[in-house]
Design a protein around this motif. Structure first.
Motif, PDB file in Angstrom:
ATOM      1  N   ASP A   6       0.807  -1.215   0.000  1.00 39.90           N
ATOM      2  CA  ASP A   6       0.000   0.000   0.000  1.00 39.90           C
ATOM      3  C   ASP A   6       0.842   1.267   0.000  1.00 39.90           C
ATOM      4  O   ASP A   6       0.377   2.322  -0.407  1.00 39.90           O
ATOM      5  N   LEU A   7       2.084   1.191   0.454  1.00 42.50           N
ATOM      6  CA  LEU A   7       2.944   2.363   0.567  1.00 42.50           C
ATOM      7  C   LEU A   7       4.391   1.912   0.455  1.00 42.50           C
ATOM      8  O   LEU A   7       4.770   0.881   1.016  1.00 42.50           O
ATOM      9  N   ILE A   8       5.201   2.683  -0.271  1.00 45.72           N
ATOM     10  CA  ILE A   8       6.624   2.391  -0.399  1.00 45.72           C
ATOM     11  C   ILE A   8       7.392   3.562   0.194  1.00 45.72           C
ATOM     12  O   ILE A   8       7.145   4.716  -0.151  1.00 45.72           O
ATOM     13  N   VAL A   9       8.315   3.271   1.109  1.00 44.56           N
ATOM     14  CA  VAL A   9       9.190   4.293   1.683  1.00 44.56           C
ATOM     15  C   VAL A   9      10.593   3.973   1.195  1.00 44.56           C
ATOM     16  O   VAL A   9      11.120   2.895   1.458  1.00 44.56           O
ATOM     17  N   ALA A  10      11.192   4.917   0.450  1.00 43.50           N
ATOM     18  CA  ALA A  10      12.503   4.650  -0.138  1.00 43.50           C
ATOM     19  C   ALA A  10      13.277   5.941  -0.325  1.00 43.50           C
ATOM     20  O   ALA A  10      12.697   7.013  -0.478  1.00 43.50           O
ATOM     21  N   GLY A  11      14.594   5.807  -0.327  1.00 43.45           N
ATOM     22  CA  GLY A  11      15.451   6.944  -0.633  1.00 43.45           C
ATOM     23  C   GLY A  11      15.380   7.252  -2.118  1.00 43.45           C
ATOM     24  O   GLY A  11      15.075   6.376  -2.935  1.00 43.45           O
ATOM     25  N   ASP A  12      15.653   8.485  -2.470  1.00 37.28           N
ATOM     26  CA  ASP A  12      15.575   8.889  -3.868  1.00 37.28           C
ATOM     27  C   ASP A  12      16.510   8.080  -4.760  1.00 37.28           C
ATOM     28  O   ASP A  12      16.203   7.831  -5.923  1.00 37.28           O
ATOM     29  N   GLN A  13      17.651   7.663  -4.228  1.00 37.09           N
ATOM     30  CA  GLN A  13      18.592   6.883  -5.019  1.00 37.09           C
ATOM     31  C   GLN A  13      18.057   5.485  -5.321  1.00 37.09           C
ATOM     32  O   GLN A  13      18.497   4.826  -6.249  1.00 37.09           O
ATOM     33  N   CYS A  14      17.107   5.007  -4.505  1.00 37.43           N
ATOM     34  CA  CYS A  14      16.588   3.649  -4.657  1.00 37.43           C
ATOM     35  C   CYS A  14      15.345   3.580  -5.539  1.00 37.43           C
ATOM     36  O   CYS A  14      14.870   2.496  -5.840  1.00 37.43           O
ATOM     37  N   VAL A  15      14.819   4.720  -5.932  1.00 39.26           N
ATOM     38  CA  VAL A  15      13.580   4.733  -6.695  1.00 39.26           C
ATOM     39  C   VAL A  15      13.911   4.938  -8.164  1.00 39.26           C
ATOM     40  O   VAL A  15      14.189   6.050  -8.605  1.00 39.26           O
ATOM     41  N   ASN A  16      13.905   3.849  -8.920  1.00 38.55           N
ATOM     42  CA  ASN A  16      14.177   3.968 -10.342  1.00 38.55           C
ATOM     43  C   ASN A  16      12.861   4.176 -11.101  1.00 38.55           C
ATOM     44  O   ASN A  16      11.784   3.986 -10.544  1.00 38.55           O
ATOM     45  N   PRO A  17      12.923   4.568 -12.338  1.00 41.35           N
ATOM     46  CA  PRO A  17      11.700   4.852 -13.103  1.00 41.35           C
ATOM     47  C   PRO A  17      10.721   3.685 -13.175  1.00 41.35           C
ATOM     48  O   PRO A  17       9.510   3.897 -13.167  1.00 41.35           O
ATOM     49  N   SER A  18      11.214   2.460 -13.226  1.00 40.83           N
ATOM     50  CA  SER A  18      10.293   1.322 -13.311  1.00 40.83           C
ATOM     51  C   SER A  18       9.461   1.175 -12.033  1.00 40.83           C
ATOM     52  O   SER A  18       8.286   0.820 -12.097  1.00 40.83           O
ATOM     53  N   LEU A  19      10.052   1.475 -10.873  1.00 41.78           N
ATOM     54  CA  LEU A  19       9.300   1.404  -9.623  1.00 41.78           C
ATOM     55  C   LEU A  19       8.204   2.469  -9.605  1.00 41.78           C
ATOM     56  O   LEU A  19       7.079   2.218  -9.195  1.00 41.78           O
ATOM     57  N   ARG A  20       8.538   3.650 -10.087  1.00 43.60           N
ATOM     58  CA  ARG A  20       7.531   4.715 -10.152  1.00 43.60           C
ATOM     59  C   ARG A  20       6.379   4.322 -11.071  1.00 43.60           C
ATOM     60  O   ARG A  20       5.222   4.592 -10.770  1.00 43.60           O
ATOM     61  N   GLU A  21       6.678   3.704 -12.186  1.00 40.82           N
ATOM     62  CA  GLU A  21       5.629   3.278 -13.123  1.00 40.82           C
ATOM     63  C   GLU A  21       4.748   2.193 -12.506  1.00 40.82           C
ATOM     64  O   GLU A  21       3.527   2.229 -12.629  1.00 40.82           O
ATOM     65  N   LEU A  22       5.359   1.220 -11.849  1.00 39.46           N
ATOM     66  CA  LEU A  22       4.577   0.168 -11.184  1.00 39.46           C
ATOM     67  C   LEU A  22       3.711   0.752 -10.075  1.00 39.46           C
ATOM     68  O   LEU A  22       2.551   0.375  -9.914  1.00 39.46           O
ATOM     69  N   ALA A  23       4.272   1.687  -9.324  1.00 38.12           N
ATOM     70  CA  ALA A  23       3.506   2.322  -8.249  1.00 38.12           C
ATOM     71  C   ALA A  23       2.300   3.066  -8.822  1.00 38.12           C
ATOM     72  O   ALA A  23       1.208   3.037  -8.249  1.00 38.12           O
ATOM     73  N   LYS A  24       2.489   3.701  -9.949  1.00 35.87           N
ATOM     74  CA  LYS A  24       1.390   4.434 -10.577  1.00 35.87           C
ATOM     75  C   LYS A  24       0.300   3.464 -11.037  1.00 35.87           C
ATOM     76  O   LYS A  24      -0.888   3.699 -10.818  1.00 35.87           O
ATOM     77  N   ILE A  25       0.679   2.361 -11.636  1.00 35.57           N
ATOM     78  CA  ILE A  25      -0.284   1.360 -12.114  1.00 35.57           C
ATOM     79  C   ILE A  25      -1.098   0.795 -10.959  1.00 35.57           C
ATOM     80  O   ILE A  25      -2.312   0.652 -11.042  1.00 35.57           O
ATOM     81  N   TRP A  26      -0.415   0.462  -9.854  1.00 34.17           N
ATOM     82  CA  TRP A  26      -1.077  -0.160  -8.701  1.00 34.17           C
ATOM     83  C   TRP A  26      -1.618   0.861  -7.710  1.00 34.17           C
ATOM     84  O   TRP A  26      -2.115   0.507  -6.645  1.00 34.17           O
ATOM     85  N   LYS A  27      -1.489   2.166  -8.021  1.00 37.33           N
ATOM     86  CA  LYS A  27      -1.980   3.253  -7.166  1.00 37.33           C
ATOM     87  C   LYS A  27      -1.339   3.210  -5.782  1.00 37.33           C
ATOM     88  O   LYS A  27      -2.003   3.313  -4.749  1.00 37.33           O
ATOM     89  N   GLU A  29       1.495   4.869  -3.244  1.00 34.65           N
ATOM     90  CA  GLU A  29       2.250   6.091  -2.992  1.00 34.65           C
ATOM     91  C   GLU A  29       3.697   5.743  -2.634  1.00 34.65           C
ATOM     92  O   GLU A  29       3.964   4.763  -1.936  1.00 34.65           O
ATOM     93  N   ILE A  30       4.620   6.562  -3.115  1.00 35.78           N
ATOM     94  CA  ILE A  30       6.028   6.432  -2.742  1.00 35.78           C
ATOM     95  C   ILE A  30       6.385   7.626  -1.868  1.00 35.78           C
ATOM     96  O   ILE A  30       6.173   8.775  -2.259  1.00 35.78           O
ATOM     97  N   VAL A  31       6.907   7.366  -0.677  1.00 36.42           N
ATOM     98  CA  VAL A  31       7.325   8.412   0.250  1.00 36.42           C
ATOM     99  C   VAL A  31       8.846   8.454   0.246  1.00 36.42           C
ATOM    100  O   VAL A  31       9.503   7.430   0.443  1.00 36.42           O
ATOM    101  N   SER A  32       9.397   9.635   0.028  1.00 36.34           N
ATOM    102  CA  SER A  32      10.842   9.811  -0.019  1.00 36.34           C
ATOM    103  C   SER A  32      11.414   9.980   1.385  1.00 36.34           C
ATOM    104  O   SER A  32      10.826  10.647   2.234  1.00 36.34           O
ATOM    105  N   THR A  33      12.578   9.407   1.605  1.00 39.38           N
ATOM    106  CA  THR A  33      13.264   9.554   2.894  1.00 39.38           C
ATOM    107  C   THR A  33      14.221  10.740   2.881  1.00 39.38           C
ATOM    108  O   THR A  33      14.961  10.942   3.841  1.00 39.38           O
ATOM    109  N   GLU A  34      14.202  11.545   1.853  1.00 37.99           N
ATOM    110  CA  GLU A  34      15.117  12.680   1.728  1.00 37.99           C
ATOM    111  C   GLU A  34      15.038  13.624   2.926  1.00 37.99           C
ATOM    112  O   GLU A  34      16.041  14.184   3.355  1.00 37.99           O
TER     113      GLU A  34
END
Length: 74
Positions: A6-27, A29-34
């Motif tokens: 339901d929620l992904i918490v990750a550093g900006d360096q760990c979030v590649n474009p494919s993860l963002r696309e999958l997150a968008k498809i499955w609705k 949210e990605i929370v940045s640890t920045e």
């Protein structure tokens, strides 16, 4: 994918474009640890828990397919 996240918490360096696309498809949210480097950690933790609750409720209609098979990582 199972749809169980339901929620992904990750550093900006760990979030590649494919993860963002999958997150968008499955609705999901990605929370940045920045903000961890310059913020109040207790407040950030509360915000993550609050975001996870909201995401869980918002995704209640998303089908989840949890396999019966269990694997051990040891």
């Amino acid at each position: 994918m199972t749809g169980a996240v339901d929620l992904i918490v990750a550093g900006d360096q760990c979030v590649n474009p494919s993860l963002r696309e999958l997150a968008k498809i499955w609705k999901v949210e990605i929370v940045s640890t920045e903000v961890l480097n310059r913020g109040n950690l207790a407040k950030f933790a509360r915000e993550i828990v609050d975001s996870a609750r909201k995401a869980f409720e918002a995704r209640s209609e998303v089908s989840k397919e949890i396999p019966e098979v269990k694997e051990s990582a040891s």
